[in-house]
Scaffold this active site. Structure first.
Site, PDB file in Angstrom:
ATOM      1  N   CYS A  51       0.852  -1.185   0.000  1.00 27.53           N
ATOM      2  CA  CYS A  51       0.000   0.000   0.000  1.00 27.53           C
ATOM      3  C   CYS A  51       0.887   1.235   0.000  1.00 27.53           C
ATOM      4  CB  CYS A  51      -0.874   0.035   1.234  1.00 27.53           C
ATOM      5  SG  CYS A  51      -1.873  -1.449   1.396  1.00 27.53           S
ATOM      6  N   GLY A  99      -1.083   0.770  -4.817  1.00 27.06           N
ATOM      7  CA  GLY A  99      -2.366   0.169  -4.456  1.00 27.06           C
ATOM      8  C   GLY A  99      -3.478   0.754  -5.287  1.00 27.06           C
ATOM      9  N   ASN A 137       1.073   0.224   5.838  1.00 26.93           N
ATOM     10  CA  ASN A 137       1.593  -0.506   4.679  1.00 26.93           C
ATOM     11  C   ASN A 137       2.416  -1.665   5.197  1.00 26.93           C
ATOM     12  OD1 ASN A 137       4.371   0.079   2.419  1.00 26.93           O
ATOM     13  ND2 ASN A 137       2.755  -1.409   2.234  1.00 26.93           N
ATOM     14  N   GLY A 138       2.093  -2.850   4.740  1.00 30.46           N
ATOM     15  CA  GLY A 138       2.840  -4.030   5.153  1.00 30.46           C
ATOM     16  C   GLY A 138       1.910  -5.170   5.478  1.00 30.46           C
ATOM     17  N   TYR A 197      10.442  -3.795  -8.466  1.00 26.52           N
ATOM     18  CA  TYR A 197       9.134  -3.602  -9.092  1.00 26.52           C
ATOM     19  C   TYR A 197       8.256  -2.520  -8.440  1.00 26.52           C
ATOM     20  CZ  TYR A 197       4.166  -4.547 -10.017  1.00 26.52           C
ATOM     21  OH  TYR A 197       2.830  -4.415 -10.307  1.00 26.52           O
ATOM     22  N   THR A 205       7.593  -1.238 -15.894  1.00 26.38           N
ATOM     23  CA  THR A 205       8.646  -1.217 -14.889  1.00 26.38           C
ATOM     24  C   THR A 205      10.018  -1.622 -15.412  1.00 26.38           C
ATOM     25  OG1 THR A 205       7.007  -1.483 -13.180  1.00 26.38           O
ATOM     26  CG2 THR A 205       9.240  -2.042 -12.566  1.00 26.38           C
ATOM     27  N   ASP A 210      11.927  -8.339 -18.580  1.00 23.08           N
ATOM     28  CA  ASP A 210      10.953  -7.889 -17.570  1.00 23.08           C
ATOM     29  C   ASP A 210      11.669  -7.775 -16.231  1.00 23.08           C
ATOM     30  OD1 ASP A 210       8.607  -6.951 -16.597  1.00 23.08           O
ATOM     31  OD2 ASP A 210       7.402  -8.690 -17.124  1.00 23.08           O
ATOM     32  N   ASP A 211      11.011  -7.054 -15.300  1.00 25.41           N
ATOM     33  CA  ASP A 211      11.633  -6.904 -13.979  1.00 25.41           C
ATOM     34  C   ASP A 211      11.543  -8.200 -13.181  1.00 25.41           C
ATOM     35  OD1 ASP A 211       8.851  -5.261 -14.084  1.00 25.41           O
ATOM     36  OD2 ASP A 211       8.928  -6.549 -12.330  1.00 25.41           O
TER      37      ASP A 211
HETATM   38  O1  LIG Z   1       4.611 -12.915 -13.647  1.00 26.74           O
HETATM   39  P1  LIG Z   1       3.480 -12.009 -13.311  1.00 26.74           P
HETATM   40  O2  LIG Z   1       2.620 -12.604 -12.235  1.00 26.74           O
HETATM   41  O3  LIG Z   1       2.729 -11.546 -14.502  1.00 26.74           O
HETATM   42  O4  LIG Z   1       4.095 -10.731 -12.575  1.00 26.74           O
HETATM   43  C1  LIG Z   1       5.174  -9.985 -13.051  1.00 26.74           C
HETATM   44  C2  LIG Z   1       4.726  -8.849 -13.930  1.00 26.74           C
HETATM   45  O5  LIG Z   1       3.805  -7.980 -13.230  1.00 26.74           O
HETATM   46  C3  LIG Z   1       4.348  -6.686 -13.164  1.00 26.74           C
HETATM   47  O6  LIG Z   1       3.812  -5.821 -14.171  1.00 26.74           O
HETATM   48  P2  LIG Z   1       2.558  -4.855 -13.972  1.00 26.74           P
HETATM   49  O7  LIG Z   1       1.673  -4.976 -15.133  1.00 26.74           O
HETATM   50  O8  LIG Z   1       1.927  -5.111 -12.629  1.00 26.74           O
HETATM   51  O9  LIG Z   1       3.118  -3.382 -13.847  1.00 26.74           O
HETATM   52  P3  LIG Z   1       4.124  -2.460 -14.680  1.00 26.74           P
HETATM   53  O10 LIG Z   1       3.324  -1.770 -15.750  1.00 26.74           O
HETATM   54  O11 LIG Z   1       4.637  -1.505 -13.636  1.00 26.74           O
HETATM   55  O12 LIG Z   1       5.223  -3.283 -15.259  1.00 26.74           O
HETATM   56  C4  LIG Z   1       5.822  -6.841 -13.371  1.00 26.74           C
HETATM   57  O13 LIG Z   1       6.400  -5.652 -13.899  1.00 26.74           O
HETATM   58  C5  LIG Z   1       5.889  -7.984 -14.340  1.00 26.74           C
HETATM   59  O14 LIG Z   1       5.667  -7.498 -15.649  1.00 26.74           O
HETATM   60  N1  LIG Z   2      -0.089  -4.176   0.930  1.00 24.97           N
HETATM   61  C1  LIG Z   2      -0.332  -3.643   2.085  1.00 24.97           C
HETATM   62  O1  LIG Z   2       0.439  -2.863   2.609  1.00 24.97           O
HETATM   63  C2  LIG Z   2      -1.617  -4.115   2.718  1.00 24.97           C
HETATM   64  C3  LIG Z   2      -1.920  -3.584   4.092  1.00 24.97           C
HETATM   65  C4  LIG Z   2      -2.839  -4.539   4.849  1.00 24.97           C
HETATM   66  N2  LIG Z   2      -2.148  -5.761   5.155  1.00 24.97           N
HETATM   67  C5  LIG Z   2      -4.099  -4.813   4.026  1.00 24.97           C
HETATM   68  O2  LIG Z   2      -4.293  -5.878   3.544  1.00 24.97           O
HETATM   69  O3  LIG Z   2      -4.918  -3.969   3.856  1.00 24.97           O
HETATM   70 MG   LIG Z   3       5.357  -5.312 -15.735  1.00 21.08          MG
END
Ligand SMILES: O=P(O)(O)OC[C@H]1O[C@H](OP(=O)(O)OP(=O)(O)O)[C@H](O)[C@@H]1O
Ligand SMILES: NC(=O)CC[C@H](N)C(=O)O
Ligand SMILES: [Mg+2]
Length: 504
Positions: free
Chosen positions: A2, A28, A102-103, A259, A305, A367-368
């Site tokens: 979050c 989030g 957050n967490g 990421y 990313t 990819d990241d």
């Molecule tokens: O293997 P997966 O479960 O698909 O997860 C990994 C992917 O998800 C994220 O992208 P995302 O679309 O969330 O965001 P971005 O546009 O910031 O890359 C991340 O950058 C990878 O591309």
């Molecule tokens: N990703 C988060 O930081 C989530 C905060 C909290 N654990 C929730 O589920 O709302």
């Molecule tokens: Mg991505």
């Protein structure tokens, strides 16, 4: 993951908190909320959706006051459907507290039980953040009986909280009649930083998950909150710091650098963009060792990313960098969407492969990370459909093989594509002609190169080592079983709360 923010200002802060939340939107996308205070009266509005959809003018008008906190939620405990679990949370005793977290806690069940049986407090949702708030409230109640100064009372409560709570937590809260409080868990797993704005009327302060929220609203960064440290900004803008943990040790979550965080943020002294460039350098060297470079015509990122990683990798290997995937800017991050069906559909809606870039080329897609494989499976397919001859894949993060319990929604091993699969098997599963994963030591080194003071990280999803020391297989099995319980029907609508608070 979050995003949280708190601002103690000299004029109404509702718009500033809103602006900061917009800058933290990437952390989030499920729900957003703001709580402000004026003359010790809290006002709050929270609802499902993106920041710009949640707050209408009338909601903003109902958030008066010079102090406020906000949160954008990516659920990791409880459910994404329940509006009651959106944040901030509120309790009326002691004093009245609004709270954003957050967490993710790793001992919420034990705490829930203690709160009910011993502390006589009622928890109304499945959210671990509500548990955390109630531990804080209970400890604050105990400390308030001790006739301490306000800062000592608050720090005593946080000291006691650190002893009871396990897991990852970065928190910002407001205590009616006292001011704003923020603290970070003893491992500093989740980020939290402090900034200020000097005005003719006095200094304003902000606490936020990422520095981008500080710069972005025209404030100036001061520093990161240390692991275990708490900061209290009283109503006269006096600022108090205190180390409240017995054994603080910085173990930031490395996934933030790979990421989660925005590239223009600096976390624990490391600029995220620079960290991604460094990761690109290390990954380039591994690609050079594991693939035949003469087989690769172009390097392409998978937006958004991975762009800096791919760019740096291409430049280090002397390969051409091209953008073959066009991103629909109106679709958010797919990884943090709730539910596999929506994530899968969104990858196709979000990215489109241009055949002019792919036709008859051997491409290296970068990819990241590869987590569930939702993105990579679709993308490799799309690249081939667009005419690519060979499709190689490289990931700036190592194989994700273990669940995350600190605030990233990957609680079951079976959903991870690399669970029980070798690199070759994952490569086959995503349909690529070759796959290169970053080495774990290289990824850590990439961040440590930029700040040698960070020697340890939370890398649990790559190596199964959990820095809080309280996670075993039985815990992970329980987590996975809970995950498969049927979900409640979504409740719709926003929640608007106006609360009168007695000053103590
Ligand atoms: O293997 P997966 O479960 O698909 O997860 C990994 C992917 O998800 C994220 O992208 P995302 O679309 O969330 O965001 P971005 O546009 O910031 O890359 C991340 O950058 C990878 O591309
Ligand atoms: N990703 C988060 O930081 C989530 C905060 C909290 N654990 C929730 O589920 O709302
Ligand atoms: Mg991505």
């Amino acid at each position: 993951m979050c995003g949280i923010v708190g601002i103690s200002g000299v004029s109404p802060v509702n718009q500033l908190v809103y602006d900061a939340l917009l800058l933290l939107q990437h952390r989030g996308q499920d729900a957003a909320g703001i709580a402000t205070s004026k003359d010790d009266h809290f006002s709050m509005f929270k609802a499902h959706g993106l920041v710009r959809d949640v707050f209408r003018t009338r909601n903003m008008r109902s958030l008066p006051g010079n102090c406020g906190i906000g949160q954008v939620r990516y659920p990791t405990a409880g459910s994404s459907d329940s509006i009651d679990e959106a944040q901030p949370f509120y309790v009326n005793a002691p004093f009245g507290i609004t709270f954003a977290h957050n967490g993710n806690l790793t001992n919420p069940d034990e705490l829930r039980e203690q709160l009910f049986r011993i502390d006589r407090r009622h928890i109304n949702t499945n959210s671990d953040s509500e548990v955390l708030l109630n531990v804080f409230a209970h400890e604050l109640q105990l400390a308030s009986d001790k006739k301490l100064s306000p800062q000592e009372m608050i720090f005593t409560a946080i000291r006691a909280l650190h002893r009871r709570v396990r897991g990852a937590y970065a928190v910002v809260a407001e205590i009616a009649g006292f001011g704003m409080v923020a603290f970070r868990d003893p491992n500093g797993i989740r980020p939290l930083c402090l900034g200020k704005n000097e005005t003719p009327e006095g200094i304003e302060y902000i606490v936020a998950s990422e520095s981008v929220a500080i710069d972005g609203i025209g404030f100036e960064p001061i520093r990161d909150i240390e692991p275990g440290e708490a900061v209290y900004i009283d109503k006269d803008k006096n600022v108090f710091f205190e180390q409240c943990a017995d054994n603080p040790r910085l173990n930031p979550c490395i996934f933030e650098y790979v990421y989660f965080a925005r590239p223009d943020s600096t976390i624990d002294g490391v600029n995220v963009y620079n960290a991604r460039l460094k990761m690109g350098q290390y990954l380039a060297d591994k690609v050079a060792r594991e693939l035949r470079l003469s087989d690769i015509d172009v390097v392409m990122p998978i937006p958004d990313t991975s762009r800096p990683v791919a760019m740096e990798l291409a430049s280090r290997l002397g390969l051409e960098y091209r953008e073959g995937f066009i991103k629909n800017r109106y679709v958010g991050r797919t990884f943090i969407m709730p539910g596999q069906a929506v994530r899968k559909k969104s990858v196709r809606q979000k990215l489109n492969a241009m055949s002019v870039e792919f036709k008859d080329k051997n491409v290296l897609l970068v990819d990241d990370s590869i987590v569930r494989g939702t993105t990579s499976r679709e993308i490799v397919d799309m690249a081939r459909a667009a005419g690519a001859k060979k499709v190689f894949f490289a990931s700036a993060a190592p194989a994700v093989r273990y669940p995350n319990v600190y605030g990233i929604d990957m609680p079951t091993q079976t959903e991870l594509i690399a669970h029980n699969r070798s690199t070759e098997e994952v490569c086959k599963e995503i349909g690529a002609d070759g796959l290169v994963y970053q080495g774990l030591e290289d990824m850590k080194q990439a961040v440590s190169d930029l700040n040698s003071a960070i020697q340890h990280f939370d890398t649990s999803c790559f190596d199964g080592i959990y820095v809080t020391g309280d996670i075993d297989q039985a815990y992970l099995d329980r987590l996975s079983a809970n995950r498969h319980k049927p979900k409640e029907e979504p409740k719709s609508g926003g929640m608007s709360v106006n609360m009168g608070v007695e000053n103590d």
